[in-house]
Design a protein around this motif. Structure first.
Motif, PDB file in Angstrom:
ATOM      1  N   TYR A  41       0.840  -1.201   0.000  1.00 10.81           N
ATOM      2  CA  TYR A  41       0.000   0.000   0.000  1.00 10.81           C
ATOM      3  C   TYR A  41       0.879   1.256   0.000  1.00 10.81           C
ATOM      4  O   TYR A  41       0.460   2.314  -0.430  1.00 10.81           O
ATOM      5  CB  TYR A  41      -0.829   0.034   1.293  1.00 10.81           C
ATOM      6  CG  TYR A  41      -2.229  -0.481   1.215  1.00 10.81           C
ATOM      7  CD1 TYR A  41      -2.533  -1.669   0.578  1.00 10.81           C
ATOM      8  CD2 TYR A  41      -3.265   0.215   1.817  1.00 10.81           C
ATOM      9  CE1 TYR A  41      -3.831  -2.144   0.543  1.00 10.81           C
ATOM     10  CE2 TYR A  41      -4.562  -0.247   1.785  1.00 10.81           C
ATOM     11  CZ  TYR A  41      -4.842  -1.428   1.146  1.00 10.81           C
ATOM     12  OH  TYR A  41      -6.128  -1.885   1.119  1.00 10.81           O
ATOM     13  N   ASN A  89      -0.962  -3.742   7.294  1.00 13.33           N
ATOM     14  CA  ASN A  89      -0.549  -2.811   6.243  1.00 13.33           C
ATOM     15  C   ASN A  89       0.876  -2.307   6.344  1.00 13.33           C
ATOM     16  O   ASN A  89       1.344  -1.623   5.446  1.00 13.33           O
ATOM     17  CB  ASN A  89      -1.382  -1.526   6.237  1.00 13.33           C
ATOM     18  CG  ASN A  89      -2.827  -1.744   6.386  1.00 13.33           C
ATOM     19  OD1 ASN A  89      -3.265  -2.194   7.429  1.00 13.33           O
ATOM     20  ND2 ASN A  89      -3.576  -1.461   5.356  1.00 13.33           N
ATOM     21  N   PRO A 144     -12.466  -6.260  11.483  1.00 13.59           N
ATOM     22  CA  PRO A 144     -11.811  -5.498  10.414  1.00 13.59           C
ATOM     23  C   PRO A 144     -12.488  -5.767   9.072  1.00 13.59           C
ATOM     24  O   PRO A 144     -13.107  -6.824   8.898  1.00 13.59           O
ATOM     25  CB  PRO A 144     -10.383  -6.052  10.421  1.00 13.59           C
ATOM     26  CG  PRO A 144     -10.506  -7.422  10.964  1.00 13.59           C
ATOM     27  CD  PRO A 144     -11.682  -7.428  11.904  1.00 13.59           C
ATOM     28  N   GLY A 154      -4.399 -12.095  14.809  1.00 10.50           N
ATOM     29  CA  GLY A 154      -3.770 -10.998  14.054  1.00 10.50           C
ATOM     30  C   GLY A 154      -4.463  -9.681  14.324  1.00 10.50           C
ATOM     31  O   GLY A 154      -3.824  -8.628  14.419  1.00 10.50           O
ATOM     32  N   SER A 160      -6.808  -2.482  15.454  1.00 13.59           N
ATOM     33  CA  SER A 160      -7.216  -1.569  16.516  1.00 13.59           C
ATOM     34  C   SER A 160      -8.727  -1.329  16.573  1.00 13.59           C
ATOM     35  O   SER A 160      -9.294  -1.174  17.649  1.00 13.59           O
ATOM     36  CB  SER A 160      -6.503  -0.236  16.334  1.00 13.59           C
ATOM     37  OG  SER A 160      -6.628   0.191  14.990  1.00 13.59           O
ATOM     38  N   GLY A 207       2.900  -8.591  17.850  1.00  9.60           N
ATOM     39  CA  GLY A 207       3.436  -9.943  18.030  1.00  9.60           C
ATOM     40  C   GLY A 207       4.887  -9.956  18.437  1.00  9.60           C
ATOM     41  O   GLY A 207       5.572 -10.944  18.214  1.00  9.60           O
ATOM     42  N   VAL A 211       3.293 -14.923  22.029  1.00  5.89           N
ATOM     43  CA  VAL A 211       2.569 -15.585  20.947  1.00  5.89           C
ATOM     44  C   VAL A 211       1.140 -15.819  21.421  1.00  5.89           C
ATOM     45  O   VAL A 211       0.898 -16.626  22.323  1.00  5.89           O
ATOM     46  CB  VAL A 211       3.252 -16.923  20.597  1.00  5.89           C
ATOM     47  CG1 VAL A 211       2.432 -17.679  19.567  1.00  5.89           C
ATOM     48  CG2 VAL A 211       4.662 -16.664  20.104  1.00  5.89           C
ATOM     49  N   ILE A 212       0.207 -15.086  20.848  1.00  7.33           N
ATOM     50  CA  ILE A 212      -1.190 -15.218  21.271  1.00  7.33           C
ATOM     51  C   ILE A 212      -1.715 -16.565  20.787  1.00  7.33           C
ATOM     52  O   ILE A 212      -1.581 -16.913  19.606  1.00  7.33           O
ATOM     53  CB  ILE A 212      -2.036 -14.056  20.695  1.00  7.33           C
ATOM     54  CG1 ILE A 212      -1.496 -12.711  21.212  1.00  7.33           C
ATOM     55  CG2 ILE A 212      -3.512 -14.223  21.066  1.00  7.33           C
ATOM     56  CD1 ILE A 212      -2.094 -11.493  20.531  1.00  7.33           C
ATOM     57  N   TYR A 326     -12.934   1.853   5.621  1.00  3.28           N
ATOM     58  CA  TYR A 326     -11.617   1.551   6.189  1.00  3.28           C
ATOM     59  C   TYR A 326     -10.572   1.416   5.071  1.00  3.28           C
ATOM     60  O   TYR A 326     -10.640   2.133   4.085  1.00  3.28           O
ATOM     61  CB  TYR A 326     -11.684   0.322   7.116  1.00  3.28           C
ATOM     62  CG  TYR A 326     -12.258   0.729   8.474  1.00  3.28           C
ATOM     63  CD1 TYR A 326     -11.413   1.108   9.510  1.00  3.28           C
ATOM     64  CD2 TYR A 326     -13.634   0.795   8.693  1.00  3.28           C
ATOM     65  CE1 TYR A 326     -11.927   1.534  10.726  1.00  3.28           C
ATOM     66  CE2 TYR A 326     -14.147   1.218   9.916  1.00  3.28           C
ATOM     67  CZ  TYR A 326     -13.278   1.579  10.927  1.00  3.28           C
ATOM     68  OH  TYR A 326     -13.779   2.021  12.122  1.00  3.28           O
ATOM     69  N   ASP A 327      -9.633   0.481   5.197  1.00  4.32           N
ATOM     70  CA  ASP A 327      -8.574   0.407   4.193  1.00  4.32           C
ATOM     71  C   ASP A 327      -9.042  -0.243   2.900  1.00  4.32           C
ATOM     72  O   ASP A 327      -8.285  -0.322   1.933  1.00  4.32           O
ATOM     73  CB  ASP A 327      -7.370  -0.362   4.751  1.00  4.32           C
ATOM     74  CG  ASP A 327      -6.634   0.453   5.781  1.00  4.32           C
ATOM     75  OD1 ASP A 327      -6.763   1.691   5.760  1.00  4.32           O
ATOM     76  OD2 ASP A 327      -5.945  -0.137   6.622  1.00  4.32           O
TER      77      ASP A 327
HETATM   78  C1  FAD Z   1      -7.936  -3.762   2.921  1.00  5.19           C
HETATM   79  C2  FAD Z   1      -7.568  -3.715   4.374  1.00  5.19           C
HETATM   80  C3  FAD Z   1      -8.520  -3.348   5.312  1.00  5.19           C
HETATM   81  C4  FAD Z   1      -8.206  -3.307   6.685  1.00  5.19           C
HETATM   82  N1  FAD Z   1      -9.163  -2.926   7.579  1.00  5.19           N
HETATM   83  C5  FAD Z   1      -8.845  -2.879   8.899  1.00  5.19           C
HETATM   84  C6  FAD Z   1      -9.817  -2.496   9.868  1.00  5.19           C
HETATM   85  O1  FAD Z   1     -10.966  -2.245   9.558  1.00  5.19           O
HETATM   86  N2  FAD Z   1      -9.428  -2.440  11.171  1.00  5.19           N
HETATM   87  C7  FAD Z   1      -8.152  -2.779  11.569  1.00  5.19           C
HETATM   88  O2  FAD Z   1      -7.847  -2.722  12.778  1.00  5.19           O
HETATM   89  N3  FAD Z   1      -7.232  -3.177  10.679  1.00  5.19           N
HETATM   90  C8  FAD Z   1      -7.544  -3.233   9.377  1.00  5.19           C
HETATM   91  N4  FAD Z   1      -6.594  -3.660   8.485  1.00  5.19           N
HETATM   92  C9  FAD Z   1      -5.344  -4.214   8.974  1.00  5.19           C
HETATM   93  C10 FAD Z   1      -5.464  -5.763   9.178  1.00  5.19           C
HETATM   94  O3  FAD Z   1      -6.260  -6.331   8.171  1.00  5.19           O
HETATM   95  C11 FAD Z   1      -6.110  -6.150  10.488  1.00  5.19           C
HETATM   96  O4  FAD Z   1      -5.447  -5.594  11.579  1.00  5.19           O
HETATM   97  C12 FAD Z   1      -6.206  -7.684  10.649  1.00  5.19           C
HETATM   98  O5  FAD Z   1      -7.032  -7.949  11.716  1.00  5.19           O
HETATM   99  C13 FAD Z   1      -4.894  -8.369  10.832  1.00  5.19           C
HETATM  100  O6  FAD Z   1      -5.145  -9.758  10.962  1.00  5.19           O
HETATM  101  P1  FAD Z   1      -4.200 -10.830  10.236  1.00  5.19           P
HETATM  102  O7  FAD Z   1      -4.605 -12.184  10.671  1.00  5.19           O
HETATM  103  O8  FAD Z   1      -4.169 -10.599   8.778  1.00  5.19           O
HETATM  104  O9  FAD Z   1      -2.819 -10.433  10.912  1.00  5.19           O
HETATM  105  P2  FAD Z   1      -1.355 -10.452  10.274  1.00  5.19           P
HETATM  106  O10 FAD Z   1      -1.238  -9.406   9.220  1.00  5.19           O
HETATM  107  O11 FAD Z   1      -0.985 -11.818   9.904  1.00  5.19           O
HETATM  108  O12 FAD Z   1      -0.517 -10.010  11.543  1.00  5.19           O
HETATM  109  C14 FAD Z   1      -0.636  -8.727  12.083  1.00  5.19           C
HETATM  110  C15 FAD Z   1       0.397  -8.588  13.219  1.00  5.19           C
HETATM  111  O13 FAD Z   1       0.018  -9.448  14.274  1.00  5.19           O
HETATM  112  C16 FAD Z   1       1.054 -10.393  14.554  1.00  5.19           C
HETATM  113  N5  FAD Z   1       0.394 -11.667  14.868  1.00  5.19           N
HETATM  114  C17 FAD Z   1      -0.438 -12.405  14.085  1.00  5.19           C
HETATM  115  N6  FAD Z   1      -0.890 -13.474  14.757  1.00  5.19           N
HETATM  116  C18 FAD Z   1      -0.333 -13.421  15.989  1.00  5.19           C
HETATM  117  C19 FAD Z   1      -0.382 -14.250  17.159  1.00  5.19           C
HETATM  118  N7  FAD Z   1      -1.119 -15.358  17.194  1.00  5.19           N
HETATM  119  N8  FAD Z   1       0.335 -13.880  18.253  1.00  5.19           N
HETATM  120  C20 FAD Z   1       1.082 -12.768  18.237  1.00  5.19           C
HETATM  121  N9  FAD Z   1       1.185 -11.957  17.169  1.00  5.19           N
HETATM  122  C21 FAD Z   1       0.488 -12.275  16.070  1.00  5.19           C
HETATM  123  C22 FAD Z   1       1.915 -10.448  13.315  1.00  5.19           C
HETATM  124  O14 FAD Z   1       3.246 -10.795  13.606  1.00  5.19           O
HETATM  125  C23 FAD Z   1       1.811  -9.002  12.838  1.00  5.19           C
HETATM  126  O15 FAD Z   1       2.726  -8.214  13.556  1.00  5.19           O
HETATM  127  C24 FAD Z   1      -6.903  -3.655   7.112  1.00  5.19           C
HETATM  128  C25 FAD Z   1      -5.930  -4.023   6.165  1.00  5.19           C
HETATM  129  C26 FAD Z   1      -6.252  -4.045   4.820  1.00  5.19           C
HETATM  130  C27 FAD Z   1      -5.191  -4.453   3.842  1.00  5.19           C
END
Ligand code: FAD
Length: 468
Positions: A41, A89, A144, A154, A160, A207, A211-212, A326-327
């Motif tokens: 992005y 992101n 999200p 995640g 947030s 993270g 480790v959650i 959102y994003d």
């Molecule tokens: C199109 C788009 C829309 C989005 N909309 C939102 C939104 O509305 N609100 C929002 O808050 N965010 C948003 N995001 C950001 C993101 O999608 C969210 O925060 C999402 O919940 C991350 O989940 P994930 O499983 O993809 O995490 P990941 O991207 O895989 O990980 C995110 C972080 O968490 C850590 N992590 C993952 N799993 C664990 C675990 N079990 N223990 C410890 N650490 C861990 C990873 O190391 C990394 O640092 C958006 C992003 C995009 C690209």
């Protein structure tokens, strides 16, 4: 096995054998794929992170398998990054030091649904949780817009707020994140339980401090939400209507977003459903409040172009309205033109349409506003996630300065260290827990600029810096 990252002298073939029976992925193409998130992005992050890869992926299916993986990580001093859906992101899940990626998506059981809560393993997808809750007459208090591919772990570690936050607050608001379990990276990994305010020790630490393994989130009674879109002749009018809706005593809402008319030309799937070249307000409103929503929007000078139940939306094969919030708003533009990017901007509280109107002419034609409304600490706030037509880092800095100089704080989306973005300053409470949970500093450590400065201190000494 050679190191894919080029940054490691660990024998990854032997490492993989030690992990057995935990499944691993070692095919370089697949490891490289899992080394990416949505950092692209940002053209700045894309340049800095696109050649950062891990060396091996482990896919534990249970807390016991996770414990085994972490013990092997500890014995080899291997850098490690957790990965859920990889939708963050800012390169949050990119292994910038190489090493092991732990993908959690096979640890995905929904463990318990009770009155007002859901407890799930960290790798459960948000959309699966929402679907399971439906059968119990409940829904997530917030999720999200990436719910289909984002995990609950995640979201809690990297996210947030989201759809629902305008009604129910952010994740960090009391009662939303009820409890979590997190494992340490030690010879014999221990699982800690965090409840109440203590969840903030781990929440949004990317993270790097544990480790959650399990999360308990608040749920709310399910409602029949209708996707609604209203259009306006000016952006100020759309934003003012958002403010009125956010305060309306007799209309529930779980999403309010406003989008500059120029952005809506990148929404081809809405063609024929909303008036062209108009500024847009996107919302989710319960069926019983739609008439009042319509009256409010019309009273504010708008026209309600779209109001439909989920069943009708599915029949018409339209996306969710939150695919334009959102994003995801940025994503719709990026699908058509990769030269777009975005920024994260706070706005004066309480929201004031006059301040938005005053700011607009000071920003160039390369900045197109998009606001999200949320309730934080009980107060209605807005934040701007504008589309920015990227030219140079210098121009981006100039745009940031215009926002800052006018009282709109910038939470930089173009940095891959936790202190540079939403957090702004080092969170020593997070780092004290990192020292407890990850004494060797193996967990995603490069993502904290402040870690190097405190890593040799005791947890108590690090915590003391938080109050210094
Ligand atoms: C199109 C788009 C829309 C989005 N909309 C939102 C939104 O509305 N609100 C929002 O808050 N965010 C948003 N995001 C950001 C993101 O999608 C969210 O925060 C999402 O919940 C991350 O989940 P994930 O499983 O993809 O995490 P990941 O991207 O895989 O990980 C995110 C972080 O968490 C850590 N992590 C993952 N799993 C664990 C675990 N079990 N223990 C410890 N650490 C861990 C990873 O190391 C990394 O640092 C958006 C992003 C995009 C690209």
């Amino acid at each position: 096995m050679n190191s894919i990252s080029g940054k490691s002298d660990i024998d990854w073939t032997a490492f993989a054998a030690e992990l057995a029976p935990v499944e691993v992925i070692s095919e370089p193409v697949l490891v490289k794929k899992r080394s990416r998130d949505f950092f692209w992005y940002s053209p700045i992050l894309n340049k800095e992170l696109r050649t950062c890869f891990g060396d091996l992926v482990a896919c534990p299916k249970s807390p016991d398998e996770m414990r085994q993986v972490l013990a092997v990580v500890y014995s080899h001093d291997a850098p490690v990054v957790l990965r859920g859906g990889g939708t963050g992101n800012y390169g949050q899940a990119v292994p910038v030091e190489g090493g092991l990626i732990i993908e959690t998506t096979r640890m995905n059981r929904i463990l318990e649904i009770g009155d007002g809560f859901v407890r799930a393993e960290a790798g459960a997808f948000m959309a699966d949780i929402n679907a399971a809750l439906k059968d119990h007459g409940q829904e997530m208090a917030m999720f999200p817009s990436t719910q289909d591919i984002a995990t609950i772990g995640g979201f809690v570690a990297g996210g947030s707020a989201g759809i629902g936050s305008v009604a129910n607050g952010a994740l960090r608001d009391p009662g939303n994140l009820i409890a979590l379990k997190a494992m340490s990276v030690e010879g014999t990994p221990a699982e800690y339980v965090f409840e109440g305010e203590d969840v903030l020790h781990i929440h949004h630490a990317w993270g790097l401090n544990g480790v959650i393994t399990e999360v308990t989130l608040r749920t709310v009674p399910a409602r029949n939400w209708w996707g609604c879109m209203a259009t306006f002749d000016s952006y100020g009018a759309a934003y003012a209507a958002g403010c009125a809706l956010a305060q309306a005593p007799d209309i529930a809402r779980k999403l309010i977003s406003t989008v500059d008319a120029r952005i809506t030309q990148y929404f081809p799937r809405l063609e024929g459903h909303i008036r062209q070249d108009r500024h847009l307000l996107v919302s989710l409103v319960p069926a019983e409040d739609v008439d009042r929503f319509r009256a409010l929007m019309e009273g504010m000078g708008g026209s309600v172009d779209l109001a439909m139940s989920d069943a009708e939306r599915e029949e018409k094969r339209l996306p969710h309205v939150f695919d334009f919030s959102y994003d995801h708003t940025t994503l719709q533009v990026l699908k058509a033109d990769r030269s777009a990017t975005y920024q994260q901007i706070g706005c004066p509280i309480p929201p004031d349409p006059a301040k938005i109107d005053a700011l607009r002419p000071k920003l160039g034609d390369d900045v197109w506003m998009h606001h999200e409304f949320a309730r934080l600490g009980g107060e209605i706030v807005t934040f701007d996630l504008p589309i920015i037509w990227f030219s140079t880092p210098e121009r981006l800095a100039e745009i940031n300065a215009v926002y800052e100089d006018n009282g709109f704080p910038v939470y930089d989306a173009h940095t891959w260290q936790v202190e540079g973005g939403g957090l702004k300053n080092a969170d020593y409470r997070h780092l004290a827990w990192k020292k407890r949970m990850d004494p060797k500093g193996l967990l995603n450590s490069a993502k904290s600029a402040a870690w190097a400065e405190v890593k040799d201190l005791t947890p108590e000494q690090i915590e003391a810096k938080a109050t210094a």
